[in-house]
Design a protein around this motif. Structure first.
Motif, PDB file in Angstrom:
ATOM      1  N   SER A   1       0.564   7.026   7.684  1.00 18.21           N
ATOM      2  CA  SER A   1       1.480   6.112   7.019  1.00 18.21           C
ATOM      3  C   SER A   1       2.701   5.829   7.880  1.00 18.21           C
ATOM      4  O   SER A   1       3.208   6.722   8.567  1.00 18.21           O
TER       5      SER A   1
ATOM      6  N   ASP B   1     -10.972   8.372   3.065  1.00 15.24           N
ATOM      7  CA  ASP B   1      -9.986   7.301   2.881  1.00 15.24           C
ATOM      8  C   ASP B   1      -9.866   6.965   1.407  1.00 15.24           C
ATOM      9  O   ASP B   1     -10.844   6.588   0.760  1.00 15.24           O
TER      10      ASP B   1
ATOM     11  N   THR C   1       0.874  -1.178   0.000  1.00 22.55           N
ATOM     12  CA  THR C   1       0.000   0.000   0.000  1.00 22.55           C
ATOM     13  C   THR C   1       0.906   1.222   0.000  1.00 22.55           C
ATOM     14  O   THR C   1       2.063   1.146   0.424  1.00 22.55           O
TER      15      THR C   1
ATOM     16  N   ASN D   1      -4.876   8.265   3.068  1.00 17.77           N
ATOM     17  CA  ASN D   1      -5.204   6.992   3.702  1.00 17.77           C
ATOM     18  C   ASN D   1      -6.074   7.203   4.939  1.00 17.77           C
ATOM     19  O   ASN D   1      -6.081   8.274   5.540  1.00 17.77           O
TER      20      ASN D   1
ATOM     21  N   THR E   1      -6.926   4.940  -0.079  1.00 21.85           N
ATOM     22  CA  THR E   1      -5.636   4.247  -0.002  1.00 21.85           C
ATOM     23  C   THR E   1      -5.246   3.670  -1.351  1.00 21.85           C
ATOM     24  O   THR E   1      -6.035   2.974  -1.996  1.00 21.85           O
TER      25      THR E   1
END
Length: 321
Positions: free
Chosen positions: A227, A245, A121, A223, A247
Motif C-alpha cells: 500500500s 489478494d 482502494t 492487497n 483488496t
C-alpha cells in the motif's frame, strides 16, 4: 428520406433532452447512503468526497449511514430508490460477495445498481495485539498453531472481506481460530483494543489509533501489492503465500433507473474531486488510496469479482442466515 429525417430529428431531440436533464440535475439534495456505521472507513471516504460534491453540484449532499446485514441493508435502500437523487458508496461485501452468501438477496447488484466510479482502494491490514509478541506473519502462524482453537479474530461482519481474508489465510496456513463478527470496523477495533480478540483484518483507518498507542502491530496487508499508505508493511503474498489478494475498494453506484447522462456528470465531478491535492491527502491520511476512472472500468472490476468470490466463499464455509 422523410422517415430517415424524422428518425434523425427524434434522436437529436432525445439527445437535447438528455443533455438538458443533466444540466438541470440535481433539483434537490443528494443523498449518499453508506452501508456501514458512522466513523467507518467507508463513511470517511463518503464524507470527504461528499463535502466537495455539494460545491460541484450546487445542492446539499447528505451522508446517511444504513449499516447492517453485511452492508446489504444500505445497498437495498439504494437499489429500490426512485427519487433520482440517491447514491450508494459501496464496497466488495454487499456488491460482489453477498450474492454468494445470502440465499435470497433482496436486490441484484448486477441489475439493480449501476457503477458510477471507483472512489478508492484501502489496505486491508492484518492487525494483532502487541502483547502477542509477534512481529511478522511467520511468527504469528507459529503462535496460532501452538494454541489451536484458543484464539479469536474479529471481523466487520459475516461474509465481509475482513472475514473472508482471514478464512483464506486460515485455509492456506492450516490455522484453527474462532471468528467473532462485529457490526462494522469501529466495534471490531474496540474489541481488539480491549483484548476481547487477538487479531483481525481491518481497514487501516479503524486501527491507526491503536497502532499509535502501541496496543496493536500491523503484520501484513491483504492487497496484492504494498500500500502507498503503508510502504513498509509487507503483503501476505510476500510472506509465503503467493497470489494472496483481497483488496478492499469503495465505489459509488446509482439505481439502475438513474439516467446515463446524470451518471456521466457524477463521474466527471467525482473524478475532478479525487484529483484535488487536499482531497487526496485527506483520503491517504485515512488509509484510502484515491482511484477514479470511468463507469465502464468500475463495472469491469465488479464483473471480475462476481466470479472470483464464489469459490472463496464456498471453500471457507462462510454462511449468512
Amino acid at each position: 428520406m422523410k422517415i430517415l429525417r424524422m428518425v434523425a430529428a427524434t434522436i437529436a431531440a432525445a439527445g437535447l433532452l438528455s443533455s438538458a436533464h443533466a444540466q438541470n440535475w440535481p433539483s434537490q439534495p443528494v443523498r449518499i447512503v453508506v452501508p456501514t456505521p458512522a466513523g467507518s472507513s467507508v463513511d470517511i471516504v463518503a464524507r470527504v468526497i461528499g463535502d466537495r460534491l455539494k460545491d460541484s453540484l450546487g445542492q446539499p449532499v447528505v451522508v446517511e449511514n444504513r449499516a447492517g446485514a453485511g452492508g446489504t441493508i444500505g445497498a437495498d435502500v439504494v437499489a429500490k430508490a426512485r427519487d433520482g437523487h440517491t447514491l450508494l458508496l459501496g464496497y466488495n461485501g454487499p456488491l460482489t460477495v453477498a450474492p454468494s452468501l445470502f440465499p435470497k438477496l433482496p436486490y441484484d447488484p448486477a441489475k439493480d445498481l449501476q457503477p458510477v466510479i471507483l472512489a478508492a482502494t484501502q489496505p486491508n491490514v492484518l492487525a494483532v495485539r502487541s502483547d502477542l509478541g509477534v512481529s511478522n506473519l511467520k511468527q504469528l502462524i507459529a503462535y496460532v498453531k501452538a494454541r489451536p482453537g484458543k484464539l479469536d479474530y474479529a471481523s466487520v461482519g459475516n461474509g465481509s472481506l475482513s472475514h473472508l481474508s482471514m478464512e483464506m489465510l486460515k485455509m492456506e496456513a492450516g490455522l484453527y481460530m474462532l471468528h467473532v463478527p462485529f457490526n462494522g470496523g469501529p466495534p471490531a477495533a474496540q474489541a481488539l483494543a480491549a483484548g476481547e480478540v487477538q487479531m483481525g483484518f481491518a481497514a487501516l483507518s479503524n486501527v491507526q489509533p491503536l497502532v499509535k498507542s502501541g496496543k496493536v502491530k500491523l503484520i501484513a496487508v491483504s492487497n496484492g501489492k504494498r500500500s502507498v499508505a503503508l510502504p513498509d508493511v509487507p503483503t501476505v503474498a510476500e510472506q509465503g503465500f503467493p497470489g494472496f489478494d483481497a483488496t478492499t475498494w469503495n465505489g459509488f453506484l446509482a439505481p439502475a433507473s438513474m439516467p446515463k447522462d446524470v451518471v456521466t456528470r457524477l463521474n466527471r465531478a467525482i473524478n475532478q474531486i479525487l484529483a484535488q491535492p487536499d482531497v487526496r491527502n485527506k483520503l491517504l491520511a485515512a488509509g484510502a488510496e484515491p482511484a477514479g476512472g470511468s463507469p465502464e472500468e468500475f463495472a469491469a472490476l465488479m464483473k471480475a469479482e462476481f466470479t472470483h468470490w464464489p469459490p472463496v466463499v464456498k471453500r471457507s464455509g462462510a454462511k449468512v442466515d
